[in-house]
Design a protein around this motif. Structure first.
Motif, short mmCIF file in Angstrom:
data_model
loop_
_atom_site.label_atom_id
_atom_site.label_comp_id
_atom_site.label_asym_id
_atom_site.label_seq_id
_atom_site.Cartn_x
_atom_site.Cartn_y
_atom_site.Cartn_z
N LEU A 86 3.54 0.83 2.87
CA LEU A 86 3.25 -0.25 3.82
C LEU A 86 3.29 -1.57 3.06
N THR A 87 4.09 -2.51 3.55
CA THR A 87 4.24 -3.80 2.87
C THR A 87 3.86 -4.94 3.82
N PHE A 88 2.95 -5.78 3.36
CA PHE A 88 2.58 -7.00 4.07
C PHE A 88 3.20 -8.19 3.34
N SER A 89 4.04 -8.94 4.01
CA SER A 89 4.61 -10.17 3.45
C SER A 89 3.89 -11.35 4.07
N ILE A 90 3.27 -12.17 3.22
CA ILE A 90 2.39 -13.25 3.69
C ILE A 90 3.00 -14.60 3.36
N VAL A 116 0.86 -1.19 0.00
CA VAL A 116 0.00 0.00 0.00
C VAL A 116 0.89 1.24 0.00
N SER A 117 0.75 2.08 -1.01
CA SER A 117 1.53 3.32 -1.11
C SER A 117 0.61 4.52 -0.90
N GLY A 118 1.23 5.67 -0.62
CA GLY A 118 0.45 6.89 -0.45
C GLY A 118 0.15 7.24 0.98
N LEU A 119 0.91 6.67 1.92
CA LEU A 119 0.65 6.90 3.35
C LEU A 119 1.69 7.82 3.99
N SER A 164 -4.95 9.38 -0.64
CA SER A 164 -5.14 8.71 -1.94
C SER A 164 -4.08 7.64 -2.06
N ILE A 165 -4.51 6.39 -1.89
CA ILE A 165 -3.55 5.29 -1.83
C ILE A 165 -3.52 4.51 -3.15
N SER A 166 -2.47 3.73 -3.28
CA SER A 166 -2.31 2.83 -4.43
C SER A 166 -1.92 1.47 -3.88
N MET A 167 -2.59 0.41 -4.34
CA MET A 167 -2.37 -0.94 -3.81
C MET A 167 -1.97 -1.92 -4.91
#
Length: 204
Positions: free
Chosen positions: A147-151, A116-119, A177-180
């Motif tokens: 923000l990066t989630f590694s699953i 998730v970018s834009g934070l 305004s986020i970008s995912m």
């Protein structure tokens, strides 16, 4: 190349013809070779895998008996979809838990990452990160607002919802305004979605 002799490598370049019309070269002194093929979306739409095989020797080498049997199959992994969860708003200067859901498109693939970018300016408590039915590690680049989630351990074909507690920049009600993007994998093959826009609303 395999044989009863070890090691076994060609003395000159050995060029093999593949079923798709391409050629793969095993260079002199090497035990194997490879070729990379790029496919368009139209060529692989709705395919679960792409298979290829060796049909014969194009050039190089003289062998009493050279067997070119077997078929190699590579899975086609389609990029997953990703969206922000139901909770898309929070009051100014408060912390709320937000969710992001990634859904595999290929039934045999599993989600491995959500970004998730834009934070920029936001605070993220990565220790609160959770995911359904798997294990997640969250990292936050505060300078870049990413923000990066590694699953890991996600089941094939299962949508994964990650959540984390976030706080907007202090004393502001500017929406984010986020970008995912999301990444899915099947074996060694991965696919990452195009950036999906979204909005997190901050109320005064």
């Amino acid at each position: 190349l395999t044989s009863g002799l070890t090691p076994f490598t060609p003395k000159t370049d050995l060029v093999l013809t593949l079923a798709n019309g391409e050629h793969v070269t095993i260079f002199a002194g090497q035990p194997s070779g490879s070729v990379t093929t790029n496919y368009t979306d139209a060529q692989i739409t709705n395919q679960a895998s792409i298979a290829d095989s060796i049909t014969g020797v194009f050039s190089g080498g003289e062998y009493e008996q050279l067997l070119t049997t077997g078929t190699t199959s590579v899975p086609v992994v389609y990029a997953p979809t990703v969206a922000v969860g139901n909770n898309v708003a929070l009051p100014e200067d408060t912390q709320e838990v937000f969710q992001f859901t990634a859904t595999p498109v290929s039934a045999g693939s599993h989600v491995t990452q959500v970004v998730v970018s834009g934070l920029t300016g936001w605070s993220v408590d990565t220790s609160t990160a959770t995911v359904n039915g798997a294990t997640v590690t969250a990292t936050f680049d505060s300078g870049g607002g990413v923000l990066t989630f590694s699953i890991s351990g996600a089941a094939a074909g299962t949508a994964e919802t990650v959540s984390v507690a976030m706080t907007p920049p202090l004393n502001t009600d500017v929406d984010a305004s986020i970008s995912m993007t999301a990444t899915a994998a099947q074996g060694a093959t991965t696919a990452t979605s195009a950036a999906t826009p979204g909005t997190i609303y901050v109320d005064a």
